[in-house]
Motif scaffolding. Structure first.
Motif, short mmCIF file in Angstrom:
data_model
loop_
_atom_site.label_atom_id
_atom_site.label_comp_id
_atom_site.label_asym_id
_atom_site.label_seq_id
_atom_site.Cartn_x
_atom_site.Cartn_y
_atom_site.Cartn_z
N ARG A 14 4.54 10.96 -16.53
CA ARG A 14 5.76 10.43 -15.92
C ARG A 14 5.50 9.29 -14.95
O ARG A 14 6.45 8.62 -14.54
N LEU A 15 4.27 9.06 -14.55
CA LEU A 15 3.97 8.01 -13.58
C LEU A 15 3.45 6.75 -14.25
O LEU A 15 2.76 6.81 -15.26
N ARG A 16 3.78 5.62 -13.67
CA ARG A 16 3.25 4.34 -14.15
C ARG A 16 2.33 3.72 -13.11
O ARG A 16 1.46 2.94 -13.42
N ILE A 17 2.58 4.06 -11.82
CA ILE A 17 1.76 3.52 -10.74
C ILE A 17 1.38 4.66 -9.81
O ILE A 17 2.24 5.39 -9.33
N LEU A 18 0.09 4.80 -9.57
CA LEU A 18 -0.43 5.80 -8.65
C LEU A 18 -1.01 5.07 -7.44
O LEU A 18 -1.80 4.14 -7.59
N VAL A 19 -0.61 5.50 -6.25
CA VAL A 19 -1.14 4.92 -5.02
C VAL A 19 -1.89 6.03 -4.29
O VAL A 19 -1.37 7.15 -4.15
N THR A 20 -3.09 5.74 -3.84
CA THR A 20 -3.91 6.74 -3.16
C THR A 20 -4.86 6.04 -2.19
O THR A 20 -4.77 4.83 -2.00
N THR A 21 -5.75 6.81 -1.61
CA THR A 21 -6.77 6.23 -0.73
C THR A 21 -8.14 6.52 -1.33
O THR A 21 -8.30 7.42 -2.16
N ALA A 22 -9.14 5.79 -0.86
CA ALA A 22 -10.50 6.00 -1.34
C ALA A 22 -10.94 7.43 -1.05
O ALA A 22 -11.56 8.08 -1.90
N ARG A 23 -10.63 7.92 0.13
CA ARG A 23 -11.04 9.29 0.47
C ARG A 23 -10.38 10.31 -0.44
O ARG A 23 -11.00 11.27 -0.88
N ALA A 24 -9.09 10.12 -0.75
CA ALA A 24 -8.39 11.08 -1.62
C ALA A 24 -9.00 11.13 -3.01
O ALA A 24 -9.02 12.19 -3.64
N THR A 25 -9.53 10.01 -3.49
CA THR A 25 -10.14 10.01 -4.82
C THR A 25 -11.43 10.80 -4.86
O THR A 25 -11.85 11.25 -5.92
N ALA A 26 -12.06 11.00 -3.69
CA ALA A 26 -13.32 11.73 -3.63
C ALA A 26 -13.13 13.21 -3.34
O ALA A 26 -14.08 13.99 -3.43
N GLU A 27 -11.91 13.63 -3.03
CA GLU A 27 -11.65 15.02 -2.68
C GLU A 27 -11.45 15.86 -3.94
O GLU A 27 -10.78 15.43 -4.88
N LYS A 28 -11.99 17.06 -3.91
CA LYS A 28 -11.82 17.99 -5.03
C LYS A 28 -10.37 18.44 -5.08
O LYS A 28 -9.70 18.54 -4.07
N THR A 29 -9.90 18.73 -6.29
CA THR A 29 -8.55 19.23 -6.46
C THR A 29 -8.53 20.26 -7.58
O THR A 29 -9.52 20.42 -8.30
#
Length: 175
Positions: free
Chosen positions: A113-128
């Motif tokens: 459903r998403l076309r654009i994802l906005v995040t931070t560098a730290r969030a990309t390194a966090e486990k989920t």
């Protein structure tokens, strides 16, 4: 949506050349020197012209990510979402609103459903949580659906919601 700005961007030499410079799957294109909201203009323009692609913006700070999301909301009607970083480092997120926003964003990504994802560098390194775990933590209720109340209460409790007499906080429920 501010179509005249996006159209003007597409007529610039940079805009004309940009689609051919985009990398394939797994590739990265790093650009610099885009002042102010011009980066958001570029992402919105590309996302509208390339509907088969998901665009990810990795901002330096949470405040920068919020600015990107606000700019994109002004520039395009395409679905965009923030994947926020946790407030504290570690595997557990004590802040239920952030945990909920992360789960909703992942759900949107997994369902396309998403076309654009906005995040931070730290969030990309966090486990989920992996998708299977997210599906176990989902409760879908529809208008007119009949389900035993004890099943709903049990599911909410297993997902970590707290039963209270009056709901005043996130992650609470009342019967």
């Amino acid at each position: 949506m501010i179509e005249p700005i996006l159209s003007a961007f597409g007529r610039t030499p940079f805009g004309v050349d940009l689609p051919e410079r985009l990398p394939g799957t797994g590739g990265t294109l790093r650009l610099a020197g885009l002042a102010g909201s011009s980066g958001a203009v570029m992402v919105a323009w590309l996302a509208e012209r390339l509907p088969q692609r998901l665009f990810t913006v990795v901002a330096a700070t949470p405040a920068d990510a919020e600015r990107w999301l606000a700019d994109l909301a002004t520039l395009t009607d395409l679905p965009a979402a923030l994947y926020p970083q946790r407030e504290a480092l570690g595997d557990e997120e004590p802040h239920y609103e952030i945990a909920g926003e992360r789960a909703e964003t992942l759900e949107g990504l997994l369902r396309g459903r998403l076309r654009i994802l906005v995040t931070t560098a730290r969030a990309t390194a966090e486990k989920t949580l992996v998708p299977e775990a997210l599906s176990r933590l989902r409760l879908e209720v529809a208008v007119g659906e009949q389900r035993p109340l004890t099943d709903v209460v049990g599911a909410l409790e297993r997902m970590g919601y707290q039963r209270v007499s009056v709901v005043t906080e996130v992650a609470e429920f009342s019967v």
